[in-house]
Design a protein around this motif. Structure first.
Motif: not given
Length: 276
Positions: A231-254
């Motif tokens: 999804d990140l590649a579809r949303v951001f296209g060539p700007s993906l290299r500058h994208v900082l994805p963030t995750s919270s609940r999926d990680v914290l659930a562990h």
């Protein structure tokens, strides 16, 4: 003076991978970890996150509201989280979403970006909906201290579209106007400017032209909210290299086991790196 935020973020992502993990001590997560809903439980939760993640993850993002909810004791915990995460090598992005005018905005800037402030982070989130120009005190302080800002541009909450996708007399959406303002601030910066944007990873086709931004893009929505690396590649296209994805609940659930928490974050980080 330390290096500008854009340079430090670029270096951190190159060394540690493209992931920001939110530290969100939601009451439901405290329950899931078997912790009390009080300042002691908050402290245990937040410092466990720092212990597990700050040595390996590029950026940690404490959500200020969950600390503020416990009053002065919660703020004291937040100060420790910022200091200890930075001491372990992580950049700290404080999620405060502040937006005001004049001397009030200047006071927020001093609190979160000012040199020597106990709440000073490497970067903060800002709301521009009193006008991008109202952010000037924070932008100036960030430039002076080598910090960064992430300006809300196009968020994934359904209510945001009424404002963010509204069109001005020139046919530009409000969100695109914010992109263009941020790009002007970043003009000529290398390797990356310090004025970033927040653009949701689940928004689909944003219609935004990010090609001239020359700054980082914080992309919340990874994991529990439904977005994956593709999804990140579809949303951001060539700007993906500058994208900082963030995750919270999926990680914290562990949690609360630090090793399980760290392992979850590293798996997410590695999947993002492989998708770039």
């Amino acid at each position: 003076m330390r290096a500008p935020f854009g340079a430090r973020l670029t270096e951190s992502v190159a060394a540690r991978g493209p992931l920001c993990v939110g530290i969100d001590p939601h009451p439901g997560l405290l329950d899931a970890w078997g912790l009390p809903r009080d300042a002691a439980g908050l402290e245990r939760f937040a410092l466990t996150c720092v212990e597990a993640l700050a040595g390996d993850i590029a950026v940690l993002k404490p959500q200020s509201a969950f600390f503020e909810a416990y009053g002065s004791r919660g703020i004291a915990v937040l100060e420790r989280v910022i200091a200890e995460a930075r001491a372990a090598g992580a950049l700290v992005l404080l999620d405060v979403k502040r937006g005001d005018i004049g001397s009030t905005m200047a006071a927020y800037a001093q609190a979160y970006l000012g040199e020597g402030s106990p709440l000073a982070a490497d970067a903060v989130t800002l709301s521009p909906y009193l006008g991008f120009g109202s952010l000037a005190p924070a932008l100036d302080e960030a430039a002076r201290t080598g910090c960064g800002v992430f300006v809300l541009a196009m968020t994934s909450n359904k209510e945001g579209a009424a404002v963010q996708r509204a069109v001005d007399e020139h046919g530009r959406t409000v969100a695109q106007t914010l992109v263009d303002e941020a790009a002007a601030c970043n003009s000529g910066a290398t390797p990356l400017g310090g004025v970033g944007l927040v653009v949701g990873a689940t928004i689909g086709d944003s219609g935004l032209d990010l090609s001239r931004l020359n700054g980082p893009i914080l992309a919340p929505g990874l994991g529990a909210q439904g977005a994956g690396p593709a999804d990140l590649a579809r949303v951001f296209g060539p700007s993906l290299r500058h994208v900082l994805p963030t995750s919270s609940r999926d990680v914290l659930a562990h949690g609360p086991n630090p090793e399980a928490l760290r392992g979850s974050a590293l798996r997410v980080r590695d999947s993002l790196a492989a998708a770039r």
